[in-house]
Design a protein around this motif. Structure first.
Motif, short mmCIF file in Angstrom:
data_model
loop_
_atom_site.label_atom_id
_atom_site.label_comp_id
_atom_site.label_asym_id
_atom_site.label_seq_id
_atom_site.Cartn_x
_atom_site.Cartn_y
_atom_site.Cartn_z
N ASN A 101 11.13 1.45 -9.74
CA ASN A 101 10.68 2.36 -8.69
C ASN A 101 11.06 1.94 -7.28
N SER A 140 7.76 -0.68 -13.11
CA SER A 140 6.40 -0.24 -13.44
C SER A 140 6.17 -0.06 -14.94
N GLY A 193 7.54 8.47 -12.61
CA GLY A 193 6.31 8.85 -11.92
C GLY A 193 5.19 9.37 -12.79
N GLU A 243 10.54 3.89 -2.97
CA GLU A 243 9.73 4.85 -2.22
C GLU A 243 10.41 6.19 -2.00
N ASP A 303 0.80 -1.20 0.00
CA ASP A 303 0.00 0.00 0.00
C ASP A 303 0.85 1.27 0.00
N ARG A 304 2.16 1.11 -0.04
CA ARG A 304 3.04 2.28 -0.03
C ARG A 304 3.20 2.85 -1.43
N GLU A 305 3.45 4.14 -1.51
CA GLU A 305 3.70 4.79 -2.79
C GLU A 305 5.16 4.60 -3.18
N SER A 306 5.39 4.23 -4.44
CA SER A 306 6.77 4.09 -4.91
C SER A 306 6.93 4.91 -6.19
N ASN A 307 7.01 6.22 -6.00
CA ASN A 307 7.08 7.14 -7.14
C ASN A 307 8.49 7.63 -7.43
#
Length: 279
Positions: free
Chosen positions: A81, A143, A278, A83, A56-60
């Motif tokens: 990607n 990604s 991103g 975090e 559920d973490r953002e990895s941008n």
């Protein structure tokens, strides 16, 4: 309780192979009763748990890698990607991204799914990512993955691995590689939506025409003139947003198409890919 003695040398060996911390390696060896392979599996499973807990973490953050084959006939670009910017700038993280790109160059997978199924150092790319999620402690993953083929494919990485471009040209020879790099920088800077007028998505054209008509009406122009003015605005859109019709950044007196033809008669771009971190 295990009575197997775990030596510092064994702990260091496991650490060198897996990149895991000293205490994690010692615990893995204790849990595995000194069995080295079982300890590696233990750490891999731990990595899988870490990966699952961070979905559920953002990895941008991360890096974009673009490479071409030695003969220049095919190129790949991928986005790897993580975090945080701190991890993205880590040399080991960048090296891992390059290993994935090198594997793609060597094995030529057609899709991201095919790339993830390839074997790297005895494990699938997907499993290598899981293992490194455990080591790094952040959600990581590939990604985006794109492939371009052509008579000459030129890769370009811009802005400290934050953007990658592939340009496929219809010729190879003197000056083509340098011209390809110039066009790749153009793509990086100007972000064209398509190669030429015919390649623009019909929905995009419809949208641009409707926007133009609304602007013209808002200016109070006569209804009879709207279609003609809208057509002019559409041509301006093509000039601004399609690669071959854009003004060449290094010399605004010519289009990209003209620049290429002057470099070598008939030289043109047949395909391109632009991957921005991103985006």
């Amino acid at each position: 309780m295990s009575t197997v003695q775990i030596s510092a040398a064994d702990v260091n060996k496991l650490r060198q192979q897996t990149g895991a911390g000293m205490m994690d390696c010692k615990k893995a060896l204790v849990e595995a009763n000194g069995d080295f392979e079982a300890a590696v599996d233990y750490l891999r499973k731990k990595g899988a748990k870490v990966a699952a807990s961070r979905q559920d973490r953002e990895s941008n953050e991360g890096v974009v890698i673009a490479k071409a084959t030695a003969d220049g006939k095919r190129g790949v670009v991928l986005e790897f990607n993580c975090e945080t910017d701190f991890v993205a700038k880590n040399a080991d993280f960048v090296e891992l991204a390059n290993k994935f790109a090198d594997l793609a160059i060597e094995q030529n997978p057609a899709t991201l799914e095919a790339l993830l199924a390839l074997t790297l150092n005895g494990a699938s790319v997907a499993d290598v990512i899981i293992e490194n999620t455990g080591k790094i402690g952040e959600k990581i993953g590939i990604s985006k993955y794109e492939v371009v083929e052509g008579e000459k494919v030129v890769p370009y990485i811009h802005s400290n691995y934050r953007l990658g471009v592939l340009v496929a040209l219809n010729q190879d020879g003197s000056g083509v590689d340098e011209a390809g790099k110039d066009v790749a920088m153009q793509i990086a800077a100007m972000n064209p939506v398509a190669l030429d007028k015919a390649d623009v998505d019909p929905h995009t054209i419809e949208r641009e025409i409707e926007i133009a008509k609304e602007q013209i009406r808002a200016e109070g122009k006569p209804e009879a003139m709207i279609e003609k003015i809208a057509a002019g605005k559409l041509n301006k859109f093509y000039k601004d947003s399609t690669l071959l019709n854009q003004e060449f950044v290094k010399d605004s007196s010519k289009s990209v198409s003209k620049f290429l033809d002057e470099t070598s008669k008939g030289l043109t771009v047949t395909a391109f890919k632009r991957v921005q971190l991103g985006a």
